[in-house]
Design an enzyme around this catalytic site. Structure first.
Site, PDB file in Angstrom:
ATOM      1  N   ALA A  66       0.786  -1.148  -0.047  1.00 49.73           N
ATOM      2  CA  ALA A  66      -0.037  -0.112  -0.056  1.00 49.73           C
ATOM      3  C   ALA A  66       1.040   1.307   0.122  1.00 49.73           C
ATOM      4  CB  ALA A  66      -0.941   0.059   1.287  1.00 49.73           C
ATOM      5  N   GLY A 112      -0.364  -4.923   1.035  1.00 54.70           N
ATOM      6  CA  GLY A 112      -1.544  -4.799   0.156  1.00 54.70           C
ATOM      7  C   GLY A 112      -1.314  -5.632  -1.237  1.00 54.70           C
ATOM      8  N   GLU A 115      -2.214  -8.906  -0.335  1.00 52.82           N
ATOM      9  CA  GLU A 115      -3.703  -8.944  -0.384  1.00 52.82           C
ATOM     10  C   GLU A 115      -4.593  -9.090  -1.608  1.00 52.82           C
ATOM     11  OE1 GLU A 115      -4.864  -7.005   3.811  1.00 52.82           O
ATOM     12  OE2 GLU A 115      -3.627  -5.712   2.619  1.00 52.82           O
ATOM     13  N   GLU A 137       2.673  -6.011   7.116  1.00 53.90           N
ATOM     14  CA  GLU A 137       2.065  -4.646   7.757  1.00 53.90           C
ATOM     15  C   GLU A 137       2.564  -4.543   9.289  1.00 53.90           C
ATOM     16  OE1 GLU A 137      -0.850  -5.844   4.358  1.00 53.90           O
ATOM     17  OE2 GLU A 137       0.332  -6.570   5.671  1.00 53.90           O
TER      18      GLU A 137
END
Length: 702
Positions: A66, A112, A115, A137
């Site tokens: 992310a 991310g 994910e 994370e």
């Protein structure tokens, strides 16, 4: 489309390529996510699509994660909830597409990025060295927030999901395949063949059955509540033991996995989101993210405008604890190294220590016997000077004694080529003074590693007055090749880390002399977040080494660094710490107990207030750090904080020494230092820059 390109062929095979403009990496910013949602909404009704591959246009990168700048900006939980909910909806949309989706992972696939890949039906990875796969994370003080906890567990099981998420593990392609995170792992050159193989098996209806048989999934025993509760409790105990309970993210990750085990995907996503919100807006996450950005900046830092040269061959002279550690670090990265010592027995001990480090990696499955053999084959040795004339760089790691080092430098200059670099691992002696009589002072540089070399990531780079820019650039490049973080520091007694750390150790010794207990001081500073108490650390480093460095600092900085008499007394008794079995503690294997004979070295017992102990130990470091910035010993507060985290283990969750000072408030810091100055002496007199910053309401971090 700004971030994505979509192509389709006449067989119904579509390829969606992620290509962040004006960037070498792909990150999942919210603009990219919203564009992805628009694309997915369009293609979900396109009946001609049978298979969708999601790929990256970037070299060695799938999706790095992310956008951390966006996470850093998270402050209002209600706004974060709205944004993350939309992100979860987008990945749910990807997962529910009416055709097969396959993530093609060639390069970093982290946070991310993974994910997103987990929301696809299948994943193909490359097994090349640049491919690393993981939900990382927790290292930023948060947990996966876009469904990572919910989609990983069905693939790898409850226990393995806890391990992968709480440890922020980065898996190679083959390991990810073995665990069930990906469904294929091939060399980069075979990607197109593997994709075509998947397409054929999809069209034949064989792929899903084949892959489901291979996936590990939730273990049968993990379906029992009592088993999951036990596993979760054991995991939390291990996390608390390792982190002291200072880092909430890994504990919250365990809670989310445990609570959501029997829930639907949407229910689990809400549990994940609830915990993400609290963590992402908290101080610990902000501190860890700040350190992450500093780390990324240091990766690009060269500390010199000159062009570096590549080091092909190295030598190490002085093969004790530090020398053997440095030699191991070189050979571990396949850099030929020649050991130079006076006795073969010393070389034998050094190679044994190197093998011990390699064996530790072997036990963790990171090296094979053959790989260890190849690395050790690059290690040669001599008790004379033969074989040194063609070496590109020599690292000196003899004792911290000016006379001894001078003799070594003279010997090396007589045999090395004039362009060969000579780096000294001195921990406190000035480079200019050490080499003032040398023929080619421009090739001398300080390269201060920390003990144990195999674990400590920091290397201080110190240039003398005549050290060339090319020499600096070259040793910086070499340190990075070794997997270390180099930080250039100014030439002064103790350089940066020891100059700040020794007052902390010295002040702790003074508190003991005044009557406070060793165990209580250690316990309080460990509770503060230090990896070990000051007396445990002194035993690890060696009391005699602490005494030598303290004497050098006292010579340079006078009364404010007057050493405690305790170190001299202990050295005289040969209570040198772990290496002699007795220091502040008595050491037997991994066990340690308080050295009962210490009582003879103090005349009374007192119990100081907890805040007094902490302030005397920590604020004396803050004060010296401020002086280091005043004098330009290090470029900025961020580099200083990163050096303290990497070189001393200063708690990362506090963001570093000076970020801690900011959090306490500089006006409060100055006031408390002034009180300590009144009670304990001038060594606590606040640095002028601290006083000025407090008066003008300034901070180290604007």
């Amino acid at each position: 489309m700004k971030y994505f390109n979509l192509k389709k062929d006449d067989r119904g095979i579509a390829t969606l390529t992620f290509d962040t403009p004006d960037s070498n990496v792909n990150v999942l910013c919210f603009d990219a996510l919203y564009e992805l949602k628009h694309l997915l909404s369009e293609i979900q009704i396109q009946k001609e699509i049978k298979v969708l591959f999601i790929e990256s246009a970037k070299e060695d990168i799938f999706i790095a994660g992310a956008d951390i700048n966006e996470i850093k900006a998270f402050k209002d939980e209600s706004i974060v909830k709205e944004m993350l909910s939309k992100g979860q909806e987008i990945f749910n949309l990807l997962e529910s597409l009416p055709f097969i989706t396959i993530a093609v992972i060639d390069g970093a696939c982290l946070g991310g990025g993974l994910e997103l890949a987990l929301a696809c039906d299948y994943r193909i990875a490359t097994n090349d060295v640049h491919t690393r796969i993981g939900l990382v994370e927790v290292s930023l003080g948060i947990i996966p927030g876009l469904g990572g906890t919910q989609r990983l567990m069905p693939l790898v099981g409850f226990t393995k999901a806890i391990e992968l998420i709480t440890a922020s593990k980065r898996l190679k392609g083959d390991k990810a395949l073995k665990l069930g995170v990906v469904d294929a792992s091939v060399p980069s050159g075979y990607l197109e063949f593997k994709k075509e193989e998947f397409v054929k098996e999809i069209f034949s209806g064989m792929l899903d059955h084949k892959i489901q048989q291979r996936r590990k999934g939730v273990k049968w025993y993990e379906k029992f509540l009592v088993v999951r509760t036990f596993i979760a409790q054991m995991a939390c105990r291990q996390i608390e033991k390792k982190t002291g309970g200072h880092y909430p993210a890994p504990l919250k990750a365990v809670d989310v996995l445990e609570e959501s085990f029997d829930k639907t995907l949407n229910e689990g996503l809400q549990i994940e989101l609830r915990e993400f919100l609290t963590l992402s807006t908290g101080k610990i996450s902000k501190n860890l993210i700040e350190l992450f950005f500093t780390s990324e900046k240091l990766k690009k830092e060269t500390f010199s405008k000159a062009k570096s040269k590549t080091i092909h061959t190295t030598g190490v002279i002085g093969v004790g604890t530090m020398g053997s550690g440095i030699a191991w670090a070189l050979s571990a990265k396949d850099i030929p190294v020649r050991l130079k010592a006076r006795k073969m027995s010393s070389i034998a001990k050094a190679t044994a220590k190197m093998m011990k480090n390699f064996e530790a990696l072997k036990r963790r499955g990171r090296l094979s016997d053959r790989e260890i053999g190849l690395k050790m084959d690059r290690v040669t040795y001599t008790t004379g000077v033969d074989g040194l004339s063609n070496i590109d760089m020599m690292i000196e790691a003899v004792s911290e004694d000016r006379t001894v080092k001078h003799k070594v430098f003279e010997e090396l200059e007589a045999v090395l080529g004039k362009d060969a670099i000579i780096a000294t691992n001195t921990s406190s002696l000035g480079i200019t003074e050490l080499v003032k009589e040398m023929k080619y002072p421009k090739r001398f540089v300080g390269m201060h590693f920390f003990n144990p070399v195999a674990k400590m990531p920091l290397v201080e780079i110190i240039a003398g007055e005549k050290t060339s820019g090319k020499t600096v650039a070259t040793v910086v490049q070499l340190a990075k090749r070794l997997g270390k973080t180099p930080i250039k520091v100014g030439e002064c007694a103790g350089f940066l880390i020891n100059r700040i750390l020794l007052p902390y150790l010295n002040e702790s010794a003074k508190m003991f002399e005044e009557g406070e207990s060793v165990e209580r001081i250690d316990a309080l500073l460990e509770a503060f977040g230090m990896p070990m108490g000051p007396f445990t650390l002194a035993d690890e480093v060696g009391i005699d080494i602490g005494e030598k460095v303290s004497a050098i600092l006292y010579e340079a900085y006078a009364e404010r660094m007057k050493p405690s008499a305790l170190l001299e007394q202990m050295t005289a008794k040969e209570w040198l710490g772990k290496k002699t079995g007795t220091g502040f503690y008595t050491h037997k294997g991994r066990k340690k107990t308080l050295n009962s004979q210490l009582e003879m070295l103090r005349s009374k017992k007192v119990e100081l207030k907890e805040n007094t102990i902490l302030d005397r130990a920590i604020l004396i470091m803050v004060n010296e750090a401020a002086r280091c910035l005043e004098e330009g010993v290090v470029d900025n507060a961020r580099y200083l904080d990163m050096a303290m985290v990497m070189g001393t283990g200063f708690p990362a969750f506090r963001g570093g020494l000076l970020r801690y000072a900011d959090a306490e408030g500089l006006e409060s810091i100055v006031s408390r230092l002034s009180t300590l100055e009144t009670e304990y002496g001038e060594r606590f007199a606040p640095a002028s820059s601290l006083v000025e910053m407090a008066e003008n309401n300034k901070r180290f971090y604007p």
